[in-house]
Design an enzyme around this catalytic site. Structure first.
Site, PDB file in Angstrom:
ATOM      1  CG  ASP A   9     -10.329   5.164   5.951  1.00 41.87           C
ATOM      2  OD1 ASP A   9     -11.239   4.724   5.224  1.00 41.87           O
ATOM      3  OD2 ASP A   9      -9.252   5.601   5.505  1.00 41.87           O
ATOM      4  CE  LYS A  70     -15.405   2.644   1.109  1.00 42.51           C
ATOM      5  NZ  LYS A  70     -14.262   3.463   1.566  1.00 42.51           N
ATOM      6  CD  GLU A 169     -14.041   7.120   2.183  1.00 43.66           C
ATOM      7  OE1 GLU A 169     -13.551   7.462   1.084  1.00 43.66           O
ATOM      8  OE2 GLU A 169     -14.460   5.968   2.414  1.00 43.66           O
ATOM      9  CG  ASP A 191      -9.378   9.470  -1.431  1.00 40.95           C
ATOM     10  OD1 ASP A 191      -8.385   8.759  -1.689  1.00 40.95           O
ATOM     11  OD2 ASP A 191     -10.268   9.107  -0.635  1.00 40.95           O
TER      12      ASP A 191
HETATM   13  P1  ADP Z   1      -7.646   2.890  -0.246  1.00 39.65           P
HETATM   14  O1  ADP Z   1      -8.261   4.179   0.188  1.00 39.65           O
HETATM   15  O2  ADP Z   1      -8.035   2.500  -1.640  1.00 39.65           O
HETATM   16  O3  ADP Z   1      -7.863   1.810   0.739  1.00 39.65           O
HETATM   17  P2  ADP Z   1      -4.937   3.842   0.445  1.00 39.65           P
HETATM   18  O4  ADP Z   1      -5.251   5.249   0.682  1.00 39.65           O
HETATM   19  O5  ADP Z   1      -4.571   3.000   1.623  1.00 39.65           O
HETATM   20  O6  ADP Z   1      -6.062   3.111  -0.421  1.00 39.65           O
HETATM   21  O7  ADP Z   1      -3.725   3.814  -0.621  1.00 39.65           O
HETATM   22  C1  ADP Z   1      -3.150   2.627  -1.022  1.00 39.65           C
HETATM   23  C2  ADP Z   1      -2.233   2.934  -2.200  1.00 39.65           C
HETATM   24  O8  ADP Z   1      -1.218   3.860  -1.802  1.00 39.65           O
HETATM   25  C3  ADP Z   1      -1.504   1.714  -2.738  1.00 39.65           C
HETATM   26  O9  ADP Z   1      -1.568   1.725  -4.152  1.00 39.65           O
HETATM   27  C4  ADP Z   1      -0.074   1.925  -2.270  1.00 39.65           C
HETATM   28  O10 ADP Z   1       0.863   1.315  -3.152  1.00 39.65           O
HETATM   29  C5  ADP Z   1       0.042   3.424  -2.314  1.00 39.65           C
HETATM   30  N1  ADP Z   1       1.123   3.961  -1.483  1.00 39.65           N
HETATM   31  C6  ADP Z   1       1.325   3.797  -0.158  1.00 39.65           C
HETATM   32  N2  ADP Z   1       2.452   4.426   0.250  1.00 39.65           N
HETATM   33  C7  ADP Z   1       2.975   5.033  -0.846  1.00 39.65           C
HETATM   34  C8  ADP Z   1       4.138   5.849  -1.097  1.00 39.65           C
HETATM   35  N3  ADP Z   1       4.988   6.147  -0.124  1.00 39.65           N
HETATM   36  N4  ADP Z   1       4.358   6.286  -2.360  1.00 39.65           N
HETATM   37  C9  ADP Z   1       3.511   5.968  -3.344  1.00 39.65           C
HETATM   38  N5  ADP Z   1       2.401   5.214  -3.186  1.00 39.65           N
HETATM   39  C10 ADP Z   1       2.130   4.745  -1.952  1.00 39.65           C
HETATM   40 MG    MG Z   2      -9.202   5.658   1.112  1.00 38.31          MG
END
Ligand code: ADP
Ligand code: MG
Length: 605
Positions: A9, A70, A169, A191
């Site tokens: 991913d 990205k 995705e 998402d």
């Molecule tokens: P991306 O797809 O944009 O790379 P992610 O799916 O990895 O992002 O999500 C990252 C986001 O998720 C960040 O804003 C992070 O603060 C939030 N996040 C991660 N764990 C938690 C949680 N337990 N509760 C709320 N938000 C969370």
């Molecule tokens: Mg993502």
């Protein structure tokens, strides 16, 4: 054995890889051993810093550091005008209408920069799996056009990976839940990541997914929730220090970091205490935030996502009721208000059993496994992988649901208070296989308030653990005498990979004897203290019904028990405690000593 095709991913904020193991598909590595690579890069004199290593340089050396690559993949300068304005690094035109990113004296294509992240992922996977990795399935957003997909393929090639397939995705997420096995129907994939929101509606026809509509917002995500909290913090600081300037980079960084921590903590607690420490301003500000307040504050953000969902549905010519399955993706869907909002919008319980930030990589790994000729013979989470329970007196872990219980599961236990007139009880929820909570994993906590003042041991607090077929855990506490109740929802297995669960199980066997002794020590010490209190409270009676010798023996034995309370051997303490019990028996047996007896009998909290 089939060859290994890993799933990757390649995210805007984080990138991670997964593979299908004997036990099933999982993220490669453990949380500690950084299976997740933040999508950050920094150019140094002798190469690249990647991921966490590059984070500090975003501030110290912004012109040499890159994030959000990205967003630039396969796109031209005109399309990117708006994006570029917000990026601290320099983006310039390159041939074939594409762009390059300038870092110091050099410039790089987005493909090259992404390939650096992919190389790091490949290296890590090879080290952790102890074999070479040549092939991968990489995921891209459903809305990526051909040029963006080609750029992602090229990035893989530069990293030395044979990209056997590029998949969407949302499709990967649906595959992770085995929805492709269902043959037909509509799946909505919601998402909410760090900085982007995507809703995709998939139509399943004969095991193949077709994207029938996508909608979203490239500027909406967890970062916005953080900003909402930063505003709250700022307000609260300004209330106390009206002339404070919080615009400097260091203060902003501290506020932002605290905001994210508080947000994540609120995903497992009904309220969180926080400290804002601004050393340069000699400020240490304490505050408290309730999950309800956060839910209220992010309502407008959530509304924007549901407006998108409604548009996607109408583009697809569908109604809410046509959606058969809802899948959550992205770290921000761990916020309970997001989960609940999605549930009420679609009128369906979303799938949550797989970590929303792992689900895309896992789906990609399954796709890779199937392409390599592997079979889908693993099960989704259908048992509780590790015991669930609460912290009891002295830091002991009381299991309520044991490991390997089939889902759905429900168990209750009754607990009580330890202090007279205690009007609230904190329920600390843990997951693990050890006897003390310090060796388990905290899942969340909440307080049961409003218990009418009663003598210790009197309130009857029934704690119920319910895990639904989705893996969602609801813990509720109900005080039977007064009818007060409270509850919280958490997702237990999140954050753990199969490798970690195996390691936890192994550790519990290894420490079984030691842990048991530790737990008994704590329990016997509590019993001893209770017995001492009973004896002291009833010493007058003892003076009446026991002779001096008997009383002296009791006092002497109390001294011995006190001494043994510092020992590390629970059995020695137990022997002396039993001896004390024998000496006080005449006292307990006498009619007047009934109160003592009651004290002595209340051995278990
Ligand atoms: P991306 O797809 O944009 O790379 P992610 O799916 O990895 O992002 O999500 C990252 C986001 O998720 C960040 O804003 C992070 O603060 C939030 N996040 C991660 N764990 C938690 C949680 N337990 N509760 C709320 N938000 C969370
Ligand atoms: Mg993502």
């Amino acid at each position: 054995m089939t060859e290994t095709i890993i799933g990757i991913d390649l995210g805007t904020t984080n990138s991670l890889s997964a593979s299908v193991f004997e036990e099933g598909p999982e993220i490669i590595g453990t949380a500690q051993d950084a299976c997740m690579v933040p999508s950050l890069l920094s150019r140094t004199g002798n190469g690249w810093l990647v991921g966490e290593e590059a984070r500090a340089r975003l501030i110290s050396s912004p012109t040499n550091s890159v994030y959000s690559v990205k967003r630039l993949m396969g796109r031209g300068l005109e399309e990117l005008e708006e994006e570029i304005r917000e990026l601290p690094y320099q983006v310039e035109a390159a041939q074939r209408k594409l762009v390059k990113i300038r870092l110091g004296e050099e410039s790089f294509t987005p493909q090259e920069l992404s390939s650096v992240i992919l190389s790091r992922i490949k290296e890590k996977a090879e080290k952790l799996l102890e074999r070479t990795i040549e092939k991968a399935v990489i995921t891209v957003p459903a809305y990526f056009d051909d040029a963006q997909r080609q750029a992602t393929r090229d990035a893989g090639k530069i990293a030395g990976l044979d990209v056997v397939r590029i998949i969407n995705e949302p499709t990967a997420a649906a595959i992770a839940y085995g929805l492709d096995e269902k043959k037909q129907g509509y799946v909505a994939v919601y998402d909410l990541g760090g900085g982007t929101f995507d809703i995709s509606i998939l139509e399943l026809k004969g095991k193949l997914f077709k994207v029938v509509a996508t909608h979203g917002d490239t500027r909406l995500g967890g970062d916005d929730i953080d900003r909402v909290l930063v505003t709250l913090f700022t307000q609260s600081l300004l209330d106390q220090y009206p002339n404070l300037d919080l615009e400097d980079p260091s203060s902003r960084q501290i506020l932002r970091k605290t905001a994210e921590e508080v947000k994540i903590a609120l995903s497992g607690s009904m309220e969180v205490e926080y400290i804002l420490e601004l050393p340069e301003k000699r400020i240490k500000h304490r505050g408290q935030l309730k999950a309800d307040e956060l839910s209220r504050q992010i309502e407008p953000l959530l509304k924007r996502t549901f407006d998108s969902c409604a548009k996607a549905l109408s583009d697809a010519g569908l109604k809410h009721g046509d959606i058969d399955e809802v899948v959550l993706v992205g770290g921000s869907t761990l916020v309970p208000a997001v989960r609940k909002g999605v549930e009420s919008f679609f009128g369906r319980t979303p799938h949550v059993a797989i970590d929303p930030y792992k689900v895309v990589a896992i789906g990609a790994a399954i796709q890779g496994h199937l392409l390599a000729g592997g079979r889908r013979d693993f099960l989704l989470l259908d048992v509780v992988p590790l015991a669930l329970g609460i912290e009891t007196l002295g830091g002991t872990f009381s299991k309520v649901i044991t490991a390997n219980t089939s889902l759905p599961a429900e168990e209750s236990e009754v607990f009580t208070t330890h202090v007279d007139q205690q009007t609230s009880i904190e329920i600390n929820i843990f997951q693990g296989e050890r006897e003390l909570v310090q060796d388990c994993r905290s899942l969340g906590r909440f307080k049961l308030r409003g218990i009418p003042p009663m003598k210790a041991g009197f309130p009857l607090v029934e704690v119920t653990f319910r895990v639904d077929s989705n893996g969602l855990l609801t813990v509720s506490a109900y005080e039977k005498r007064s009818g007060t109740e409270a509850q919280i929802e958490v997702i237990p297995s999140h954050g753990l990979t199969q490798m970690e669960i195996d390691a936890i199980m192994e550790a519990s066997f290894e420490h079984a004897v030691d842990d048991f002794n530790q737990r008994q020590l704590i329990e016997f010490k509590q019993t001893a203290e209770r017995v001492f209190r009973g004896i002291q409270m009833n010493w007058k009676i003892a003076e009446e019904i026991l002779d001096e010798d008997q009383r002296f023996s009791i006092q002497k034995q109390m001294e011995i028990v006190k001494q043994k309370m510092t020992s590390e051997d629970s059995q020695i303490l137990k022997a002396e405690l039993d001896a004390l019990g024998n000496l006080t028996r005449p006292l307990a047996d006498s009619a007047m000593g009934r109160a003592v007896l009651e004290e002595l009998q209340q051995q278990n909290p």
